[in-house]
Design an enzyme around this catalytic site. Structure first.
Site, PDB file in Angstrom:
ATOM      1  N   ASP A 136     112.945  74.638  79.739  1.00  0.00           N
ATOM      2  CA  ASP A 136     113.570  75.937  80.025  1.00  0.00           C
ATOM      3  C   ASP A 136     114.947  75.498  80.128  1.00  0.00           C
ATOM      4  O   ASP A 136     115.593  76.381  80.836  1.00  0.00           O
ATOM      5  CB  ASP A 136     112.738  76.794  81.194  1.00  0.00           C
ATOM      6  CG  ASP A 136     111.759  77.480  80.782  1.00  0.00           C
ATOM      7  OD1 ASP A 136     111.492  77.547  79.536  1.00  0.00           O
ATOM      8  OD2 ASP A 136     111.183  78.276  81.568  1.00  0.00           O
ATOM      9  N   ASP A 289     101.598  79.152  91.975  1.00  0.00           N
ATOM     10  CA  ASP A 289     100.415  78.132  92.216  1.00  0.00           C
ATOM     11  C   ASP A 289      99.467  78.650  93.255  1.00  0.00           C
ATOM     12  O   ASP A 289      98.381  78.883  93.089  1.00  0.00           O
ATOM     13  CB  ASP A 289     100.822  76.817  92.388  1.00  0.00           C
ATOM     14  CG  ASP A 289     102.220  77.120  93.598  1.00  0.00           C
ATOM     15  OD1 ASP A 289     102.356  77.795  94.181  1.00  0.00           O
ATOM     16  OD2 ASP A 289     102.832  75.862  93.860  1.00  0.00           O
TER      17      ASP A 289
END
Length: 537
Positions: A136, A289
């Site tokens: 990214d 996460d």
């Protein structure tokens, strides 16, 4: 027209010693102290003592459990079925499951080669391994370097793919989610996630995949982090002490008792079916996460932590990078708790005691209470009681409980036991930022969803240290340092002044000798306030 006498506007009590400003301020202090400050401060002491007891009981509980785990619990290979996957001469590599390795990165100029090289060096049949670099980066030069590195490994026969997106929607969660949508991923059973500064050993998959392959109820296998730059400076040593306790105790206890713990975001292997069943990656918080782990656990999936399986990584070596990281790690869990507590309570698949563990122990005490009691009690309420001697703090709350908690926290890193006292002072400083971030997450305001990638220095820090050690003036290696004004942290400097004044007052008028602690804490706040806690040495 006659002038209005000031005596008509000022109460008579304030006209006594009207030229003595100190006396007037003292009188005002006495007027508000008894009816307002004393009751409020007493209530604050009771609340803080309650929170301290909650944290104390949590630490004692985990201490007892970890001792029992080490002495009596069976090892993971004995609790779960574990059969090493071997090469088969007749069937070739067909008995190996297909594994996807995802490496998310963002402008990782200094470390991109580390993770890519480690992933390509994994001991796994090349036709059963798919490596996906999710870049990214916004810097076109870095993008080009990462792509060339992927092409270099691809030319050696490694199945590696370079993926980019048009935007950074969802940040890391968005990149991981987009990566799983690729057509060539559909035949993969498991996905290993490796951040850009992580370097798993070649046998990483061979030691972890068999647990997933032979135990269909396990969704996640998490490895332990080890830090290659723990000795770089005092800041990294402090981080190592905190994180070692997390891995040695918190993750181990969660895995052994409830088969649940928070995914650490990297150095773990997921069953892709479990990710899909849990609803996939979501970017509603900065802890994607942990979000996925909680949702998967609520659907009955089990997690396994392997403390003996260790993956090397890098710690932030600048205070600025560390602060950003801690903001994300403190704000995200509080925000996730706000959004998921109702779902956890109403869930039908999870046992009652596991719900209690997740809500009370995992979220409320560790992610909220631990930060708040450290800051409010030991950096705000306790110093204020010096200015208001009518309010007493029992010695068990001010000395005994924090001492025992500190000793229990130190078990993770015995080699740093001599730094324990400074670690306490440093953790008190960081509790200021963690509490602020926790409140932002709980009330979902301001920077609740701010994502700042933790800066990594890779081998640059090592080169700088070597250059300084050898006293060379080489222009090839520059000392990593920002301007002095950019390093100033006004919050820390403000609390440094506050604690210094409280310490002086206690030295002159107090009876508890708190001034020793307050002045030491003042120094620590001041050092972090001028930004020198993370200088590379």
């Amino acid at each position: 027209m006659d002038q209005i006498s000031p005596k008509l506007l000022i109460p008579q009590s304030f006209l006594v010693n009207r030229d003595d400003v100190t006396s007037q301020l003292g009188l005002m202090w006495e007027l508000i102290k008894a009816p307002l400050l004393v009751p409020m401060l007493k209530l604050s002491v009771y609340i803080c003592l309650g929170m301290a007891l909650m944290l104390f009981m949590e630490r004692v509980y985990m201490g007892i459990v970890i001792v029992l785990v080490k002495l009596f619990w069976k090892k993971p290979e004995e609790r779960y079925k574990f059969v090493p996957i071997e090469d088969d001469e007749e069937h070739g590599s067909s008995n190996f499951p297909v594994v996807l390795v995802q490496i998310p990165m963002f402008n990782e100029k200094e470390v991109y080669k580390i993770s890519i090289g480690a992933a390509c060096g994994l001991s796994w049949p090349s036709d059963r391994l798919v490596i996906q670099v999710l870049d990214d980066s916004t810097d076109s030069a870095i993008k080009s370097m990462v792509e060339q590195e992927c092409q270099r490994w691809a030319s050696k026969g490694i199945n590696i793919t370079y993926q980019i997106r048009e935007n950074r929607t969802g940040y890391k969660a968005g990149a991981l989610k987009e990566g799983l949508k690729r057509s060539y991923v559909k035949h993969c059973e498991y996905v290993a996630i490796i951040d850009a500064d992580f370097r798993p050993d070649p046998d990483f998959l061979r030691k972890s995949i068999p647990f997933l392959d032979h135990n269909p109820d396990i969704a996640l296998v998490q490895a332990r982090w080890r830090f290659v730059n723990a000795d770089e400076c005092l800041l990294t040593r402090m981080q190592e002490m905190s994180l070692d306790y997390h891995f040695t105790v918190e993750q181990e206890v969660g895995s052994a008792t409830h088969a649940f713990f928070g995914f650490n975001g990297t150095a773990g292997i997921w069953r892709i079916a479990a990710i899909n069943e849990a609803g996939g990656w979501k970017d509603r918080t900065t802890v994607e996460d942990m979000d996925l782990a909680v949702r998967a656990s609520l659907r009955g999936w089990k997690f396994l932590y392997l403390g003996d399986l260790q993956v090397k990584s890098e710690l932030p070596s600048t205070f600025k990078a560390f602060r950003f990281q801690q903001h994300r790690w403190s704000c995200g869990p509080a925000n996730l708790f706000r959004k998921m507590v109702g779902e956890i309570i109403t869930n039908k698949k999870v046992r009652f005691w596991k719900k209690v563990y997740v809500i009370y122990s995992f979220f409320f005490v560790r992610k909220i209470i631990a930060h708040m009691v450290t800051f409010f009690f030991y950096c705000v309420v306790l110093p204020l009681t010096i200015l208001v001697p009518e309010v007493k703090v029992p010695i068990w709350g001010s000395v005994y409980i924090p001492s025992i908690i500190t000793i229990l926290n130190s078990v993770g890193t015995p080699r740093s036991i001599h730094l324990l006292f400074y670690w306490i002072l440093f953790e008190n400083v960081m509790s200021l930022h963690r509490t602020k971030a926790t409140l932002i997450g709980l009330f979902e305001t301001g920077r609740a969803n701010e994502w700042v990638v933790t800066e990594k220095l890779g081998d640059v820090a090592k080169k700088v240290a070597e250059a300084n050690k050898n006293k060379t003036n080489s222009k090839a290696v520059k000392r990593y340092r920002s301007k002095f004004m950019d390093r100033l942290n006004t919050l820390e400097l403000g609390f440094s002044a506050f604690l210094f004044l409280c310490g002086c007052f206690d030295f002159m008028y107090g009876k508890n000798n708190y001034f020793i602690y307050l002045w030491l804490q003042t120094i620590t706040f001041f050092i972090t306030g001028i930004g020198y806690v993370g200088t590379i040495i």
